[in-house]
Write an enzyme that holds these catalytic residues in place. Sequence first.
Site, short mmCIF file in Angstrom:
data_model
loop_
_atom_site.label_atom_id
_atom_site.label_comp_id
_atom_site.label_asym_id
_atom_site.label_seq_id
_atom_site.Cartn_x
_atom_site.Cartn_y
_atom_site.Cartn_z
N ASP A 23 0.82 -1.23 0.00
CA ASP A 23 0.00 0.00 0.00
C ASP A 23 0.85 1.27 0.00
OD1 ASP A 23 -2.14 -1.64 0.17
OD2 ASP A 23 -2.53 -1.30 2.30
P1 NAP Z 1 0.73 -3.99 3.10
O1 NAP Z 1 0.14 -3.01 2.18
O2 NAP Z 1 -0.15 -4.62 4.10
O3 NAP Z 1 1.40 -5.13 2.19
C1 NAP Z 1 2.19 -6.10 2.74
C2 NAP Z 1 2.58 -7.06 1.61
O4 NAP Z 1 3.52 -7.96 2.15
C3 NAP Z 1 1.42 -7.86 1.10
O5 NAP Z 1 1.01 -7.40 -0.16
C4 NAP Z 1 1.95 -9.31 1.05
O6 NAP Z 1 1.82 -9.82 -0.27
C5 NAP Z 1 3.42 -9.15 1.40
N1 NAP Z 1 3.89 -10.25 2.22
C6 NAP Z 1 3.29 -10.82 3.28
N2 NAP Z 1 4.03 -11.82 3.75
C7 NAP Z 1 5.14 -11.88 2.99
C8 NAP Z 1 6.29 -12.71 2.98
N3 NAP Z 1 6.47 -13.71 3.87
N4 NAP Z 1 7.23 -12.47 2.06
C9 NAP Z 1 7.09 -11.50 1.14
N5 NAP Z 1 6.02 -10.69 1.10
C10 NAP Z 1 5.05 -10.88 2.01
O7 NAP Z 1 1.98 -3.40 3.90
P2 NAP Z 1 2.65 -1.95 3.85
O8 NAP Z 1 2.99 -1.57 2.46
O9 NAP Z 1 3.73 -2.02 4.87
O10 NAP Z 1 1.53 -0.98 4.32
C11 NAP Z 1 1.02 -0.99 5.64
C12 NAP Z 1 -0.47 -0.92 5.61
O11 NAP Z 1 -0.95 -1.12 6.94
C13 NAP Z 1 -0.97 0.44 5.14
O12 NAP Z 1 -2.15 0.30 4.41
C14 NAP Z 1 -1.25 1.15 6.46
O13 NAP Z 1 -2.22 2.16 6.33
C15 NAP Z 1 -1.75 0.00 7.32
N6 NAP Z 1 -1.60 0.28 8.77
C16 NAP Z 1 -0.38 0.59 9.27
C17 NAP Z 1 -0.27 0.92 10.60
C18 NAP Z 1 1.05 1.31 11.21
O14 NAP Z 1 1.05 1.89 12.28
N7 NAP Z 1 2.15 0.99 10.57
C19 NAP Z 1 -1.38 0.91 11.42
C20 NAP Z 1 -2.61 0.54 10.87
C21 NAP Z 1 -2.69 0.22 9.53
P3 NAP Z 1 1.74 -11.41 -0.50
O15 NAP Z 1 0.64 -11.91 0.33
O16 NAP Z 1 1.49 -11.54 -1.97
O17 NAP Z 1 3.08 -11.97 -0.12
#
Ligand code: NAP
Length: 606
Positions: free
Chosen positions: A532
């Site tokens: 994301d």
């Molecule tokens: P993300 O959008 O959730 O994407 C994580 C990606 O990691 C997934 O597409 C997944 O794809 C991949 N993944 C999972 N396991 C894996 C593995 N073992 N090896 C390789 N890839 C793997 O993560 P992000 O880009 O870090 O974004 C964070 C999201 O969380 C944002 O939308 C944010 O708003 C939200 N959020 C964050 C917080 C905070 O405080 N940080 C709090 C609340 C919400 P596959 O399944 O295809 O592998």
Amino acid sequence: MTTELEVGLYIFMLAGFLGYHIITRVPPLLHTPLMSATNAIAAISLVGSLVVAGSDYSNVPNGWVCTLLGFAAVTCSATNAFGGFLITDRMLRMFKTAEERARGTRRPVELQAFGGVLALVCVVAAILYATKPDGMAMGEYLHEHVAPDALRYCYIISAAMFVLGLKGLSSPKFARRGMALAALGMFIAIVGTLFHPHIVTYRWIGLGLLIGAVVGGGMGLRIPMTAVPQRTALSHSLGALAACLVGISEYFRYQGALSRVTLTALDFEVVIGALTFTGSLIAAAKLQELLPGRPITYRGQNIFSMGLLALIAGSAIYLVFSQAATPFFYLMVLLSFVFGLLLVIPIGAADMPVVIALLNSYGGLADAAMGFVLMNKIQIITGSLDGTSGFLLSLLMCRAMNRSAFNVLFGAFGTVSEEDAAAAAEAKGTVRSITPEETAVLFETSREIIVVPGYGMAVAQAQHAVAELAKILRERGVEVKFAIHPVAGRMPGHMNVLLAEANVPYEYLHEMEAVNPAFPQADIVLVVGANDVTNPAAKNNKSSPLYGMPILEVDRAKSIIVLKRSMRPGFAGVDNDLYYNEKCMMLFGDAKDSITKLITEMKSLL
Ligand code: NAP
């Protein structure tokens, strides 16, 4: 309004403003330690719990109930205090510059703290000895003449130390020293309280402190960094339970015959304490995957919850006006426990960090309310600091996700149905894939590489492999930067903690605003399990749920390599247009496996 209440309210407001100014200066790098630091400081509920556990209830019918509640509150708060400070210190110890890593360990804060405590004890002992009237026993002198005044000064010193401790978190350089100061503040407040004139027995206090030290210490020393969010949630639940138990004990002791002001504060204390307790337990269970992470919703849920809240508020108002012992009080407490469950169950696991920060803030308010009930100013100050910190962190997270707090709490975000996932996986263009062998060859010809870690790096536990890869590249003269999005992962500062754990010096980590202009010069951007936070739809597609969220502009780099297992979307459940960009190549597989293979290939190319 009584003068004391007036003073209490001024203190509450001023501490809130002070907290706001200090906490806005904490860099995103240290947001996770900030969460656990405020959590540790919130264990100041121990001060009130000690008095309740050690007081004399000989003229209260069934007074043992109060002692029992006090003992449970001491145990909960002590667990929080020991665990909170230990885990914060463990985290902060990992944040080092390259120079500090090369030099070895920093100057040991533990030794400095021990020296400080020893010097303090010696100075206090010398003053007491010099001022004790001849012929009077030291015990009598301490309890009768010194304790009441000394306690007040202890609390003032502790409050100053907590503020300075939080101030230390404005830089990784001073953070550990700041936290050592805050821990010393807690020590002084606790030792001072042990001389409280109302305390007549230490039996239950000693036992509670011992259990808290063993359980909290064990948790603080052993819990892995990846489990910090659930530990923080668990810790909030204990702090809130302590506040609630102290409130119940006070109500039981006086059978409701308290002033209206005190009863109002007491209502707040037990209601917020109870709902924070169960809410935090659910949050911890969701993060630990003991409960399903998806939002659990049911028909009429909001109306039911609002009805329950109205019932709780009605009972609270009735109690304030009746000023008598009534079963309504216990009903109100019970309903508040249920309300906490219902508040968090409909929220998805991925939104739990925002919920935890909000619950942190509620816990602080419960502490402050306890301060008003017991008219204890240090609790008002720390409750206000904790409340402000939690509130501010949750707002920062919502802003970085471009979502409102209302949407987080009531939006049931994160319900990615299987159909949605399948639809997202449908090709929207050509997706190019790449092998570790080909990636290694590309790396050989690169001069500048930016690594973008995300939640997938945490899932794969790939931080050590990523750190090793970066080290190898640097040794070969490649400039390597880490680009950190404020909400990458699942808690604020998640990536910073993981990379610090893997010994990546913090000056290699760059915040989003600073690193975005560097992407066009980068030969390769290596996206490790981030999704994301790199999605260009946030900039270009008005119909996307991500539209408006600031992102890492990886699509401006010369080429992009994405490490993930499949085409499944990330947390927001939306497809990522980046993967169809002709500069983008997908290295499918578990991030740790892929990087390990990549490292092997790179070594074989030497
Ligand atoms: P993300 O959008 O959730 O994407 C994580 C990606 O990691 C997934 O597409 C997944 O794809 C991949 N993944 C999972 N396991 C894996 C593995 N073992 N090896 C390789 N890839 C793997 O993560 P992000 O880009 O870090 O974004 C964070 C999201 O969380 C944002 O939308 C944010 O708003 C939200 N959020 C964050 C917080 C905070 O405080 N940080 C709090 C609340 C919400 P596959 O399944 O295809 O592998």
